[in-house]
Scaffold this motif. Sequence first.
Motif, PDB file in Angstrom:
ATOM      1  N   GLY A   1       0.825  -1.214   0.000  1.00 14.19           N
ATOM      2  CA  GLY A   1       0.000   0.000   0.000  1.00 14.19           C
ATOM      3  C   GLY A   1       0.848   1.248   0.000  1.00 14.19           C
ATOM      4  O   GLY A   1       1.834   1.346   0.735  1.00 14.19           O
ATOM      5  N   ASN A   2       0.489   2.195  -0.841  1.00 18.13           N
ATOM      6  CA  ASN A   2       1.237   3.458  -0.896  1.00 18.13           C
ATOM      7  C   ASN A   2       0.341   4.665  -0.838  1.00 18.13           C
ATOM      8  O   ASN A   2       0.779   5.778  -1.113  1.00 18.13           O
ATOM      9  CB  ASN A   2       2.060   3.515  -2.187  1.00 18.13           C
ATOM     10  CG  ASN A   2       3.257   2.611  -2.095  1.00 18.13           C
ATOM     11  OD1 ASN A   2       4.046   2.724  -1.157  1.00 18.13           O
ATOM     12  ND2 ASN A   2       3.367   1.667  -3.014  1.00 18.13           N
ATOM     13  N   THR A   3      -0.949   4.454  -0.504  1.00 22.46           N
ATOM     14  CA  THR A   3      -1.907   5.568  -0.552  1.00 22.46           C
ATOM     15  C   THR A   3      -2.719   5.631   0.736  1.00 22.46           C
ATOM     16  O   THR A   3      -3.087   4.589   1.296  1.00 22.46           O
ATOM     17  CB  THR A   3      -2.865   5.363  -1.746  1.00 22.46           C
ATOM     18  OG1 THR A   3      -2.081   5.143  -2.913  1.00 22.46           O
ATOM     19  CG2 THR A   3      -3.760   6.559  -1.963  1.00 22.46           C
ATOM     20  N   PHE A   4      -2.997   6.857   1.167  1.00 19.47           N
ATOM     21  CA  PHE A   4      -3.842   7.112   2.337  1.00 19.47           C
ATOM     22  C   PHE A   4      -5.162   7.686   1.831  1.00 19.47           C
ATOM     23  O   PHE A   4      -5.164   8.491   0.893  1.00 19.47           O
ATOM     24  CB  PHE A   4      -3.115   8.117   3.238  1.00 19.47           C
ATOM     25  CG  PHE A   4      -3.931   8.626   4.386  1.00 19.47           C
ATOM     26  CD1 PHE A   4      -4.180   7.827   5.500  1.00 19.47           C
ATOM     27  CD2 PHE A   4      -4.439   9.921   4.383  1.00 19.47           C
ATOM     28  CE1 PHE A   4      -4.916   8.308   6.573  1.00 19.47           C
ATOM     29  CE2 PHE A   4      -5.169  10.409   5.450  1.00 19.47           C
ATOM     30  CZ  PHE A   4      -5.409   9.601   6.548  1.00 19.47           C
ATOM     31  N   TYR A   5      -6.272   7.288   2.425  1.00 20.42           N
ATOM     32  CA  TYR A   5      -7.594   7.683   1.926  1.00 20.42           C
ATOM     33  C   TYR A   5      -8.409   8.410   2.997  1.00 20.42           C
ATOM     34  O   TYR A   5      -8.421   7.985   4.157  1.00 20.42           O
ATOM     35  CB  TYR A   5      -8.402   6.443   1.530  1.00 20.42           C
ATOM     36  CG  TYR A   5      -7.771   5.622   0.424  1.00 20.42           C
ATOM     37  CD1 TYR A   5      -8.194   5.763  -0.889  1.00 20.42           C
ATOM     38  CD2 TYR A   5      -6.759   4.714   0.704  1.00 20.42           C
ATOM     39  CE1 TYR A   5      -7.618   5.009  -1.909  1.00 20.42           C
ATOM     40  CE2 TYR A   5      -6.178   3.964  -0.309  1.00 20.42           C
ATOM     41  CZ  TYR A   5      -6.611   4.114  -1.608  1.00 20.42           C
ATOM     42  OH  TYR A   5      -6.038   3.370  -2.607  1.00 20.42           O
ATOM     43  N   ILE A   6      -9.124   9.453   2.585  1.00 24.17           N
ATOM     44  CA  ILE A   6     -10.146  10.071   3.440  1.00 24.17           C
ATOM     45  C   ILE A   6     -11.455   9.942   2.670  1.00 24.17           C
ATOM     46  O   ILE A   6     -11.529  10.336   1.496  1.00 24.17           O
ATOM     47  CB  ILE A   6      -9.849  11.562   3.716  1.00 24.17           C
ATOM     48  CG1 ILE A   6      -8.489  11.732   4.382  1.00 24.17           C
ATOM     49  CG2 ILE A   6     -10.938  12.163   4.607  1.00 24.17           C
ATOM     50  CD1 ILE A   6      -8.035  13.181   4.513  1.00 24.17           C
TER      51      ILE A   6
END
Length: 323
Positions: free
Chosen positions: A239-244
């Motif tokens: 994983g390389n992404t952060f989500y809101i």
Amino acid sequence: MPDKDEDKDDEESEEDNDDDELDEMPESFKKPDGQMKVGRASVSAEAFGAWNKPKPFEPVIVPKSDVQKERLKETLLKSFMFSQLDTNDMDIVVGAMKEVQCEAGVRLITQGEDGDFLFVIEDGTLECKIKVQSTGEEKVVKTVEPGDAFGELALLYNCPRAANVDSTSKCVLWQLDRATFNHIVRDAAVKRRERYEAFLQSVPLLNQMDAYERSQISDALKTEKYDKDTYILNQGEPGNTFYILEEGNAIATKSVDGGDAEMVMEYKPGDFFGERALLTDEPRAANVIASTPLRVLTLDRRSFKKMLGPLEEQIRSCTPCLV
Ligand code: CMP
């Protein structure tokens, strides 16, 4: 696959801002003591009648060597405000920027003055300080470093400088003039900051940040849309992404020892996920699935570390750190 619209469908429907239209600077930047006056005496939108149209944009060219151009491009690619420019716009900005070098202890921007340029930092660090009117004391509100831009607020909102900026080391900076900034970068940056301002303020994780920090997050955010029942994250993948989560609902499911995946979490707008893999460098520990059509705002690993790094303890403590 996600629909990475990167705001386009929302922005295309809005009318283009005129360069001379005055966007309101968010109230929360006008601090401390509310001494900020918005709008520059020297520029008036109304002054341009049909008989007095603003001049068409003419690219500014500041001569520079190939080595300088390469260094500058590398610097701009680190900057959230400039890294997404297309090649043509990037070439115009690279052509217009001027190299400025200074020693430690130099005041590059003075609070309250008019401003006609911004800087992007290639090397060195500087402090942004706001003068507390009642005591005269200067409070450091931000330290800026390579890849950061400063001096953009006066150009974005046509207002006096909101802070002093002093070098704390030897610096190599790139200066960009107001006309090029307005023509190439300003409208998109203002729209992005305005679009996300209220939502980011409502996100519990971010509401302790100051408004300026949140506006910088807006520069780095991208938007992805997912249809109902699509997988946003897959357990076991890197994983390389952060989500809101901005709109819609999602669930997390998890399979233990190869068994059936079971629901372990529900997400609503304002919740975040995807932090665990970035904090631990381990694969995704669960799936996240859209339970309605939804829209998420994403930050890549570098932006997450830079902008949300200081919130790491809070992030670890406010969720079971699932994915
Ligand atoms: P500008 O107002 O043009 O000049 C001063 C700069 O300081 C400002 O743009 C921002 O780039 C920078 N700055 C950093 N932190 C803050 C803050 N908290 N409030 C206002 N300006 C800030």
